[in-house]
Scaffold this active site. Structure first.
Site, mmCIF file in Angstrom:
data_model
loop_
_atom_site.group_PDB
_atom_site.id
_atom_site.type_symbol
_atom_site.label_atom_id
_atom_site.label_comp_id
_atom_site.label_asym_id
_atom_site.label_seq_id
_atom_site.Cartn_x
_atom_site.Cartn_y
_atom_site.Cartn_z
ATOM 1 N N ALA A 1 0.375 8.601 2.882
ATOM 2 C CA ALA A 1 -0.438 9.332 1.895
ATOM 3 C C ALA A 1 -0.341 8.663 0.520
ATOM 4 O O ALA A 1 -1.334 8.610 -0.218
ATOM 5 C CB ALA A 1 0.017 10.782 1.813
ATOM 6 N N HIS A 2 0.849 8.133 0.190
ATOM 7 C CA HIS A 2 0.983 7.403 -1.071
ATOM 8 C C HIS A 2 0.095 6.158 -1.067
ATOM 9 O O HIS A 2 -0.580 5.860 -2.043
ATOM 10 C CB HIS A 2 2.438 6.988 -1.305
ATOM 11 N N ARG A 3 0.111 5.441 0.040
ATOM 12 C CA ARG A 3 -0.705 4.218 0.132
ATOM 13 C C ARG A 3 -2.186 4.549 -0.065
ATOM 14 O O ARG A 3 -2.896 3.866 -0.794
ATOM 15 C CB ARG A 3 -0.509 3.545 1.503
#
Lengths: 199, 293
Positions: free
Chosen positions: A37-39
């Site tokens: 999700a960060h990516r």
């Protein structure tokens, strides 16, 4: 070591009063995100796209929960923290763009994130690893889920919580970092142990 | 009814027991650590851990959200029939457990990043077989999360480094892991055998209860020594400082090649989840470390 009950949205002034090793409970909205999700969030920032969830003045939770779907409604069964170090490489850019006020995780984060927290007004709170039954009990509602194509652990879960904690402040807005302090002490102790073993 | 017909239900019960209830020896060790911990934050972390264990038991929910990737240790008597059907029955139990307990689906294809959704996949769960004399079928499940798995290590030491080298390697591994494998952890250490034997034995050593030292007194002494020095590091509960870093050390070994000296370390988080059952003939099932069913 004082106690803070934080209600989202949390202002920068409020967060700057909080000190290392203070105890925090959070009421309001927390949003989960881990590696994938960060990516994806970072790629949204770079493309100038708006995220499908709001983190401004809210809390980010490094967590992949156990969930169950009853009819059409999701329920969180277990939700403790995942290792935050894996997200260290994303967090400066993430904080800058999302304006997250609190990051909840376990195991601490590094210097770059510590610097970014001072710059953008955020703290890091350690939740006890494995304390997933306690975590789930404080989650009152699943407001939504985004990016479910990443799989259940990696999806973004938007959670309504009441008195989520106890959390220990491990990075404050004044560049103090509890885990880095402990790591330094451990390294010194290790050298002593090794010297003693050598005889 | 044949033993294999009971495998799916027994395996489901084992997974359920393991993810909800910690074995008594682990709970006892955590309680003792709480009583003895002198760091204020460390003691508080242990209190939260104990509270969480009690809440999970009361609500019958997984005590940790990382319900891991399951590993099954199978000790099958040579007289047990239909051995070739056992893995299939366990796979069914895994899928049912994922849906009904529920578990977090954790099996991800490393190339496509796609989650299979039911905790099964290539070599997932994994199986360790031992064929033993007799007609009993013993199943053990180990549920281990990613946090502690990430810090397992193998060192190919030089034989001249000896026991001192082993101690140094274990201390280095524990310090490098720091806060991240959810301490207080349990260490499985294996020496000799080559890379694959050492890592396999190190993980299998985690199955031994914490109140059982090695039956060989000289190895039990080394376990105690490593236990003491690793607890002197001050990493503490959840890496926030304190005197409880390790709950126990279990060592196993294999003979080594004269030129090699492998040392493998497997770490288990405080949530050391395992459960064992014995399926006898005539449908008799005995759950060996939980008395719940």
């Amino acid at each position: 070591m004082s106690l803070h009950i934080l209600k989202t949205p949390i202002s920068r002034e409020e967060i700057q009063k909080i000190k290392l090793k203070d105890t925090v409970y959070i009421t309001g909205t927390i949003v989960t995100a881990r590696d994938q999700a960060h990516r994806r969030a970072l790629s949204y920032f770079r493309e100038g796209k708006e995220l499908p969830f709001k983190l401004e003045e809210r809390a980010l939770f490094h967590c992949g929960p156990v969930v169950k779907k009853n009819d059409a409604k999701w329920q969180v069964i277990a939700a403790g923290p995942t290792t935050s170090k894996r997200m260290d490489i994303f967090e400066e850019e993430f904080l800058k763009n999302s304006k997250t006020r609190v990051i909840i995780g376990k195991g601490g984060m590094g210097r770059k994130t510590t610097e970014a927290m001072a710059k953008y007004g955020a703290i890091y709170c350690a939740f006890t690893g494995g304390a997933a039954a306690l975590g789930a009990k404080a989650i009152k509602d699943v407001k939504g889920v985004k990016w479910l194509d990443l799989g259940i652990p990696e999806a973004v879960w938007i959670l309504e919580v009441k008195d989520f904690g106890p959390l220990i402040v491990a990075i404050d807005t004044h560049k103090n970092n509890l885990f880095i302090d402990i790591e330094k002490e451990v390294e010194m102790k290790k050298q002593k142990i090794l010297a003693k073993l050598q005889g | 009814m044949e033993q294999v017909d009971l495998v799916e239900n027994v395996a489901f019960n084992l997974i359920n027991q393991a993810v909800v209830y910690l074995p008594e020896d682990v709970k006892k060790a955590l309680k003792r650590a709480y009583d003895e911990e002198t760091s204020k934050i460390g003691k508080r972390q242990l209190k939260i851990i104990l509270d969480n264990i009690a809440l999970a038991e009361k609500e019958k929910v997984p005590l940790c959200q990382d319900t891991g990737i399951a590993k099954f240790y199978i000790r099958a008597g040579a007289q047990v029939k239909k051995l070739d059907e056992i893995e299939r029955e366990i796979l069914r139990a895994m899928q049912r457990a994922t849906r009904d307990i529920p578990l977090r689906p954790n099996a991800v294809n490393p190339f496509t990043q796609k989650n299979s959704g039911d905790n099964t996949g290539r070599f997932t769960p994994s199986f360790d077989w031992e064929i033993v004399p007799g007609d009993n079928l013993e199943l053990t499940v180990m549920i281990k999360g990613g946090g502690s798995e990430n810090f397992g290590a193998i060192g190919m030491l030089s034989p001249s480094q000896g026991i001192l080298g082993i101690k140094k390697f274990v201390i280095d591994t524990v310090v490098k892991a720091g806060a991240q494998p959810c301490p207080p952890t349990i260490l499985g250490v294996a020496i000799g055998g080559g890379t694959e034997i050492a890592t396999k034995l190190a993980k299998k050593a985690l199955l031994r209860p914490l109140d059982k030292p090695n039956s060989d007194p000289s190895i039990a002494k080394l376990e105690k020594e490593i236990f003491e020095v690793t607890n002197m590091t001050g990493i503490g509960p959840m890496g926030m400082g304190g005197k409880t870093t390790i709950l126990g050390v279990h060592i196993d070994y294999a003979h080594r090649h004269p030129a090699t000296f492998p040392v493998a370390v497997a770490l288990n988080c405080w949530a050391a989840r395992r459960a064992t059952a014995k399926i006898g003939t005539e449908g008799k099932v005995e759950y060996l470390n939980h008395n719940l069913f």
